[in-house]
Every structure is written in C-alpha cells, then in structure tokens.
Design a protein around this motif. Structure first.
Motif, PDB file in Angstrom:
ATOM      1  N   ARG A   3      60.410 -41.015  13.418  1.00  0.00           N
ATOM      2  CA  ARG A   3      59.492 -40.835  12.285  1.00  0.00           C
ATOM      3  C   ARG A   3      58.137 -41.478  12.561  1.00  0.00           C
ATOM      4  NH1 ARG A   3      57.721 -43.239   7.722  1.00  0.00           N
ATOM      5  NH2 ARG A   3      57.508 -41.969   5.860  1.00  0.00           N
ATOM      6  N   GLU A   4      58.162 -42.684  13.094  1.00  0.00           N
ATOM      7  CA  GLU A   4      56.912 -43.381  13.387  1.00  0.00           C
ATOM      8  C   GLU A   4      56.167 -42.703  14.539  1.00  0.00           C
ATOM      9  OE1 GLU A   4      54.160 -46.495  12.635  1.00  0.00           O
ATOM     10  OE2 GLU A   4      55.853 -45.716  11.488  1.00  0.00           O
ATOM     11  N   TRP A  44      56.202 -39.482  15.204  1.00  0.00           N
ATOM     12  CA  TRP A  44      55.556 -38.284  14.641  1.00  0.00           C
ATOM     13  C   TRP A  44      54.323 -38.675  13.837  1.00  0.00           C
ATOM     14  CZ3 TRP A  44      60.562 -35.612  12.573  1.00  0.00           C
ATOM     15  CH2 TRP A  44      61.196 -34.967  13.634  1.00  0.00           C
ATOM     16  N   ARG A  45      54.398 -39.796  13.136  1.00  0.00           N
ATOM     17  CA  ARG A  45      53.246 -40.251  12.360  1.00  0.00           C
ATOM     18  C   ARG A  45      52.066 -40.599  13.268  1.00  0.00           C
ATOM     19  NH1 ARG A  45      50.627 -44.650  10.462  1.00  0.00           N
ATOM     20  NH2 ARG A  45      51.860 -46.099  11.695  1.00  0.00           N
TER      21      ARG A  45
END
Length: 84
Positions: free
Chosen positions: A36-37, A39-40
């Motif tokens: 998730r991080e 992709w961020r």
C-alpha cells in the motif's frame, strides 16, 4: 444409524481453521503495509517485496523497504524545499 456414527467428532478431525501464528500475522500486515505504501509512493515494483518476505525473511524485507521508503521521502522533501 448406529449410535457411534452419531457421536460428535473430536476436534482433531474437524476441518476447523487453525489460528495463525504471530509471525504469520506480522508478515501479512507488513506485506499489506509495504504494498500500500509503495503504491502511494508511486513504486511499480512494490509487489516484489511480498515474495521476498517469504523467501528471504521478514527480518530482511521489512528493513529494506523502510530504508528505501526513507530515501524516497527524503528526496521528495528535498524537491519540495528546492521549489520554495
């Protein structure tokens, strides 16, 4: 039907999902966080860390991810400061 056939099965025979160990839970949470991080931050390769976690070890993959994340955040903050 025989009386023995109706008797409840012992817990060892039932198909009950066993609870996960703390290491498995930690590995899953770390993988979800890193993907998730990643992709961020705009990393396309963040999914590489998932198999790396289980092949190399979480003790290697998580610090590697955190170091790369720190480098990325430092360069991003440097660019923002330079634009001001």
């Amino acid at each position: 039907m025989r009386r023995d056939a109706r008797r409840a099965q012992p817990l060892e025979r039932l198909d009950v999902a066993q609870p996960s160990s703390p290491q498995q839970v930690l590995a899953r949470v770390a993988c979800a966080f890193s993907v998730r991080e990643g992709w961020r931050l705009g990393w396309r390769w963040s999914l590489v860390l998932v198999p790396l976690t289980f092949v190399a070890a979480l003790a290697f993959a998580l610090p590697l991810f955190l170091a790369l994340r720190e480098r990325r955040l430092a360069t991003t903050l440097t660019r923002v400061d330079a634009d001001r």
